[in-house]
Design a protein around this motif. Structure first.
Motif, PDB file in Angstrom:
ATOM      1  N   THR A   1       0.879  -1.094   0.000  1.00 24.42           N
ATOM      2  CA  THR A   1       0.148   0.011   0.139  1.00 24.42           C
ATOM      3  C   THR A   1       0.872   1.345   0.092  1.00 24.42           C
ATOM      4  OG1 THR A   1      -0.105  -0.076   2.346  1.00 24.42           O
ATOM      5  CG2 THR A   1      -1.971  -1.222   1.292  1.00 24.42           C
ATOM      6  N   ASP A   2       0.275   2.445  -0.344  1.00 26.68           N
ATOM      7  CA  ASP A   2       1.063   3.717  -0.554  1.00 26.68           C
ATOM      8  C   ASP A   2       1.497   4.154   0.988  1.00 26.68           C
ATOM      9  OD1 ASP A   2       0.915   3.452  -3.264  1.00 26.68           O
ATOM     10  OD2 ASP A   2      -0.668   5.253  -3.520  1.00 26.68           O
ATOM     11  N   HIS A   3       0.519   3.842   2.000  1.00 26.25           N
ATOM     12  CA  HIS A   3       0.914   4.210   3.174  1.00 26.25           C
ATOM     13  C   HIS A   3       0.004   3.259   4.152  1.00 26.25           C
ATOM     14  CE1 HIS A   3      -3.103   6.154   3.853  1.00 26.25           C
ATOM     15  NE2 HIS A   3      -3.134   6.637   2.494  1.00 26.25           N
ATOM     16  N   LEU A   4       0.508   3.315   5.554  1.00 24.71           N
ATOM     17  CA  LEU A   4      -0.347   2.385   6.239  1.00 24.71           C
ATOM     18  C   LEU A   4      -1.626   3.231   6.771  1.00 24.71           C
ATOM     19  CD1 LEU A   4       2.672   1.562   8.710  1.00 24.71           C
ATOM     20  CD2 LEU A   4       1.716   0.222   7.206  1.00 24.71           C
ATOM     21  N   LEU A   5      -2.540   2.177   7.312  1.00 25.91           N
ATOM     22  CA  LEU A   5      -3.748   2.781   8.112  1.00 25.91           C
ATOM     23  C   LEU A   5      -3.368   2.851   9.629  1.00 25.91           C
ATOM     24  CD1 LEU A   5      -6.762   0.861   6.601  1.00 25.91           C
ATOM     25  CD2 LEU A   5      -6.238   3.411   6.350  1.00 25.91           C
ATOM     26  N   ILE A   6      -3.781   3.649  10.199  1.00 25.03           N
ATOM     27  CA  ILE A   6      -3.418   3.767  11.807  1.00 25.03           C
ATOM     28  C   ILE A   6      -4.762   3.179  12.530  1.00 25.03           C
ATOM     29  CG2 ILE A   6      -3.018   5.166  13.725  1.00 25.03           C
ATOM     30  CD1 ILE A   6      -0.809   4.789  11.724  1.00 25.03           C
ATOM     31  N   PRO A   7      -5.022   2.207  13.072  1.00 23.17           N
ATOM     32  CA  PRO A   7      -6.146   1.623  13.601  1.00 23.17           C
ATOM     33  C   PRO A   7      -6.573   2.227  14.745  1.00 23.17           C
ATOM     34  CG  PRO A   7      -4.485   0.086  14.253  1.00 23.17           C
ATOM     35  CD  PRO A   7      -3.782   1.384  13.313  1.00 23.17           C
ATOM     36  N   ILE A   8      -7.705   2.041  15.325  1.00 20.06           N
ATOM     37  CA  ILE A   8      -8.338   2.460  16.822  1.00 20.06           C
ATOM     38  C   ILE A   8      -8.213   1.116  17.502  1.00 20.06           C
ATOM     39  CG2 ILE A   8     -10.543   2.302  15.989  1.00 20.06           C
ATOM     40  CD1 ILE A   8      -9.111   4.569  18.907  1.00 20.06           C
ATOM     41  N   VAL A   9      -7.742   1.479  18.911  1.00 20.16           N
ATOM     42  CA  VAL A   9      -7.905   0.122  19.880  1.00 20.16           C
ATOM     43  C   VAL A   9      -8.867   0.403  20.878  1.00 20.16           C
ATOM     44  CG1 VAL A   9      -6.697  -1.169  21.472  1.00 20.16           C
ATOM     45  CG2 VAL A   9      -5.390  -0.176  19.603  1.00 20.16           C
ATOM     46  N   ILE A  10     -10.098  -0.477  20.644  1.00 17.83           N
ATOM     47  CA  ILE A  10     -11.035  -0.456  21.321  1.00 17.83           C
ATOM     48  C   ILE A  10     -11.237  -1.704  22.273  1.00 17.83           C
ATOM     49  CG2 ILE A  10     -13.746  -0.082  21.594  1.00 17.83           C
ATOM     50  CD1 ILE A  10     -13.622   1.353  18.952  1.00 17.83           C
ATOM     51  N   ASP A  11     -11.525  -1.402  23.519  1.00 13.82           N
ATOM     52  CA  ASP A  11     -11.544  -2.991  24.399  1.00 13.82           C
ATOM     53  C   ASP A  11     -10.265  -3.797  24.275  1.00 13.82           C
ATOM     54  OD1 ASP A  11     -13.614  -1.668  25.778  1.00 13.82           O
ATOM     55  OD2 ASP A  11     -15.042  -2.587  24.149  1.00 13.82           O
ATOM     56  N   SER A  12      -9.015  -3.496  23.997  1.00 20.11           N
ATOM     57  CA  SER A  12      -8.172  -3.983  23.558  1.00 20.11           C
ATOM     58  C   SER A  12      -7.976  -4.740  22.208  1.00 20.11           C
ATOM     59  CB  SER A  12      -7.657  -5.166  24.786  1.00 20.11           C
ATOM     60  OG  SER A  12      -7.455  -4.571  25.948  1.00 20.11           O
ATOM     61  N   LYS A  13      -8.860  -4.357  21.448  1.00 20.28           N
ATOM     62  CA  LYS A  13      -8.659  -4.965  20.098  1.00 20.28           C
ATOM     63  C   LYS A  13      -8.489  -3.821  19.017  1.00 20.28           C
ATOM     64  CE  LYS A  13     -12.368  -8.454  21.170  1.00 20.28           C
ATOM     65  NZ  LYS A  13     -13.773  -8.992  21.089  1.00 20.28           N
ATOM     66  N   ILE A  14      -7.882  -4.080  18.154  1.00 23.32           N
ATOM     67  CA  ILE A  14      -7.591  -3.416  16.853  1.00 23.32           C
ATOM     68  C   ILE A  14      -8.715  -3.379  15.746  1.00 23.32           C
ATOM     69  CG2 ILE A  14      -5.658  -2.993  15.339  1.00 23.32           C
ATOM     70  CD1 ILE A  14      -3.773  -4.153  16.802  1.00 23.32           C
ATOM     71  N   ARG A  15      -8.955  -2.188  15.667  1.00 26.67           N
ATOM     72  CA  ARG A  15      -9.994  -1.937  14.353  1.00 26.67           C
ATOM     73  C   ARG A  15      -9.611  -0.840  13.707  1.00 26.67           C
ATOM     74  NH1 ARG A  15     -15.544  -2.203  18.303  1.00 26.67           N
ATOM     75  NH2 ARG A  15     -14.999  -4.182  19.534  1.00 26.67           N
ATOM     76  N   ALA A  16     -10.095  -0.685  12.465  1.00 30.78           N
ATOM     77  CA  ALA A  16      -9.948   0.268  11.361  1.00 30.78           C
ATOM     78  C   ALA A  16     -10.854  -0.163  10.175  1.00 30.78           C
ATOM     79  CB  ALA A  16      -8.666   0.303  10.914  1.00 30.78           C
ATOM     80  N   PRO A  17     -10.891   1.090   9.464  1.00 35.09           N
ATOM     81  CA  PRO A  17     -11.626   0.602   8.188  1.00 35.09           C
ATOM     82  C   PRO A  17     -10.928  -0.491   7.286  1.00 35.09           C
ATOM     83  CG  PRO A  17     -11.365   3.020   8.728  1.00 35.09           C
ATOM     84  CD  PRO A  17     -10.711   2.237   9.702  1.00 35.09           C
ATOM     85  N   GLY A  18     -11.853  -1.340   6.712  1.00 38.39           N
ATOM     86  CA  GLY A  18     -11.178  -2.255   5.931  1.00 38.39           C
ATOM     87  C   GLY A  18     -10.705  -1.612   4.516  1.00 38.39           C
ATOM     88  N   ARG A  19      -9.747  -2.411   3.719  1.00 39.96           N
ATOM     89  CA  ARG A  19      -9.313  -2.192   2.665  1.00 39.96           C
ATOM     90  C   ARG A  19     -10.272  -2.688   1.712  1.00 39.96           C
ATOM     91  NH1 ARG A  19      -5.481   1.636   2.708  1.00 39.96           N
ATOM     92  NH2 ARG A  19      -3.625   0.904   3.797  1.00 39.96           N
ATOM     93  N   LEU A  20     -10.868  -1.930   0.557  1.00 45.45           N
ATOM     94  CA  LEU A  20     -12.014  -2.479  -0.292  1.00 45.45           C
ATOM     95  C   LEU A  20     -11.218  -3.011  -1.484  1.00 45.45           C
ATOM     96  CD1 LEU A  20     -13.593   0.976  -0.415  1.00 45.45           C
ATOM     97  CD2 LEU A  20     -14.018  -0.746   1.119  1.00 45.45           C
ATOM     98  N   PHE A  21     -12.059  -4.340  -1.682  1.00 43.11           N
ATOM     99  CA  PHE A  21     -11.904  -5.121  -2.625  1.00 43.11           C
ATOM    100  C   PHE A  21     -12.992  -5.408  -3.614  1.00 43.11           C
ATOM    101  CE2 PHE A  21      -8.322  -6.129  -0.061  1.00 43.11           C
ATOM    102  CZ  PHE A  21      -7.328  -6.235  -0.717  1.00 43.11           C
ATOM    103  N   GLN A  22     -12.888  -5.627  -4.932  1.00 43.97           N
ATOM    104  CA  GLN A  22     -13.979  -6.087  -5.830  1.00 43.97           C
ATOM    105  C   GLN A  22     -13.488  -7.299  -6.422  1.00 43.97           C
ATOM    106  OE1 GLN A  22     -15.300  -3.283  -8.857  1.00 43.97           O
ATOM    107  NE2 GLN A  22     -17.521  -4.290  -8.626  1.00 43.97           N
ATOM    108  N   VAL A  23     -13.765  -8.438  -6.446  1.00 39.70           N
ATOM    109  CA  VAL A  23     -13.538  -9.915  -7.180  1.00 39.70           C
ATOM    110  C   VAL A  23     -14.461 -10.186  -8.016  1.00 39.70           C
ATOM    111  CG1 VAL A  23     -12.499 -11.860  -6.837  1.00 39.70           C
ATOM    112  CG2 VAL A  23     -12.262 -10.101  -4.892  1.00 39.70           C
ATOM    113  N   THR A  24     -14.049 -10.395  -9.412  1.00 40.99           N
ATOM    114  CA  THR A  24     -15.130 -10.847 -10.343  1.00 40.99           C
ATOM    115  C   THR A  24     -14.464 -12.178 -11.084  1.00 40.99           C
ATOM    116  OG1 THR A  24     -13.892  -9.752 -12.319  1.00 40.99           O
ATOM    117  CG2 THR A  24     -15.910  -8.728 -10.992  1.00 40.99           C
ATOM    118  N   GLY A  25     -15.265 -13.059 -11.747  1.00 46.04           N
ATOM    119  CA  GLY A  25     -14.712 -14.055 -12.390  1.00 46.04           C
ATOM    120  C   GLY A  25     -14.665 -15.472 -11.236  1.00 46.04           C
ATOM    121  N   LEU A  26     -15.522 -15.343 -10.235  1.00 41.76           N
ATOM    122  CA  LEU A  26     -15.479 -16.179  -9.373  1.00 41.76           C
ATOM    123  C   LEU A  26     -16.554 -17.503  -9.654  1.00 41.76           C
ATOM    124  CD1 LEU A  26     -15.025 -14.270  -5.908  1.00 41.76           C
ATOM    125  CD2 LEU A  26     -13.352 -15.746  -7.243  1.00 41.76           C
TER     126      LEU A  26
END
Length: 405
Positions: A263-288
């Motif tokens: 990736t061009d740059h990292l995402l900085i996640p948020i830590v909530i209740d000791s769990k790491i969370r952040a917006p997901g990386r977006l994918f679109q997959v065709t031909g399955l």
């Protein structure tokens, strides 16, 4: 199951005039202001977000925020006069030899209301004039609007009216100096599907002081205000084994369906209740084919969905770079703590003040923080660079086999 990422603040890059500002390699950023600035060093989300957005640049940050401070430097006076506090503010900023100065004042001053506005304008101009000798580029921030909290915390409507006045004054001064203005007062405008009270209670302790999530959200807002974000999106043609990406580089791994993505740059996640969370990386997959498929990243399962779900834009959450982003933030916090003890030791009166004769030569210990800070800067420099990760979409029944391999 593929999950939504609506929990997190979404910022549109078109909302900002980011073309006014650009970080340069070797920039030294000094942040000055009151409580909002000082407390940021506890969380590190602002600095981590700006560092992550510039993986190819050596940028250092020094937080000189002081709780309760104003453009007069009053909170820094110690046993001296307000004039002494202001002198200390100017001298300390100059000593850091900044190339960028982020200025975050106006909250405390706004309590003087409209009557205090002329004096504030005059002193803000003087502060910036006195710091202009550094030849640093200025980034001026508005005070942040207070958030409405449940009773018994008072309604902030009147206070926010004053904050708006002072924010406009700062904006006008930024315009006069051709400097970037960041309007923090709109950082929590309704952009996420919460109830009326949820954003305030999630982002603030009392309507004024931010929580960890508040700094996380405003960190993303600040980063987008200074630089147009490079948004990640990957479109994979599984049938033809092709991958097109934005905000990243994709390299096909031989003749397989695996792709090495940086990736061009990292995402900085948020830590909530000791769990790491952040917006997901977006994918679109065709031909399955007609089956359920799992995204395997570096040999570990991430998300599972049907071919129909993958054919739409799907968010892959908890990618390995989340962990790297959190490691970067923790290194930033550690560096900030070392620097804080370097410039604001708790026993400053004994070290440098009128009681220093009682402590002998203990002041000589303070410079020993410098190599520790330098070591953390080197760690940050390594962590800010995105690493390569291997992505592969496989039928769900093969998921456990991939993990074992």
């Amino acid at each position: 199951m593929l999950r939504s990422t609506l929990l997190f603040l979404v910022v549109s890059p078109t909302a900002f005039a980011a073309d006014k500002f650009e970080f340069k390699d070797g920039d030294k950023v000094v942040l000055i202001g009151s409580t909002l600035i000082e407390r940021e060093q506890r969380y590190g989300y602002w600095e981590a977000a700006l560092t992550a957005r510039n993986p190819d640049k050596n940028i250092t940050f020094r937080n000189l925020g002081w709780s309760g401070d104003t453009v007069w430097g009053e909170a820094r006076a110690g046993f001296g006069t307000p004039a002494d506090g202001y002198k200390q503010l100017i001298e300390h900023v100059k000593a850091e030899k900044p190339t960028v100065i982020v200025v975050g004042y106006g909250t405390n001053e706004s309590f003087a209301g409209e009557a205090g506005l002329p004096k504030f304008k005059e002193q803000l101009k003087k502060l910036l004039d006195d710091l202009a000798v550094t030849k640093a580029r200025f980034v001026l921030m508005s005070p942040m609007r207070m958030l409405k909290m449940p009773p018994p915390i008072p309604d902030p409507t009147k206070a926010n009216s004053n904050i708006e006045l002072y924010g406009k004054a700062i904006d006008a001064e930024a315009t006069a100096r051709n400097s970037l203005f960041v309007d923090l007062s709109v950082a929590f405008d309704p952009q996420i599907p919460f109830s009326e009270l949820a954003p305030a209670t999630l982002n603030s302790e009392n309507g004024l002081h931010l929580t960890a999530h508040g700094y996380y959200a405003t960190g993303g807002f600040l980063a987008a205000s200074l630089q147009n974000p490079s948004l990640f999106f990957a479109k994979i043609d599984a049938k033809n084994r092709q991958c097109e990406v934005k905000g990243a580089r994709a390299i096909k791994d031989g003749d397989s369906s695996r792709f090495r993505i940086i990736t061009d740059h990292l995402l900085i996640p948020i830590v909530i209740d000791s769990k790491i969370r952040a917006p997901g990386r977006l994918f679109q997959v065709t031909g399955l084919g007609d089956a359920r498929y799992t995204m395997v990243i570096d040999g570990r399962s991430a998300e599972t969905g049907s071919a129909e779900e993958w054919g739409k834009v799907a968010a892959v959450t908890h990618t390995p770079e989340w962990d790297q982003g959190e490691q970067l933030r923790q290194a930033v916090i550690a560096k900030n703590e070392l620097y804080f003890h370097r410039w604001r030791p708790q026993n400053v009166t004994y070290l440098f003040g009128f009681r220093k004769h009682e402590q002998g030569n203990n002041a000589g210990e303070i410079p020993k923080f410098d190599p520790l800070i330098e070591a953390k800067e080197k760690e940050i420099a390594k962590l800010r660079v995105p690493r390569e990760h291997v992505y592969e979409l496989v039928p769900a029944k093969e998921e456990k086999k991939k993990e074992k391999e």
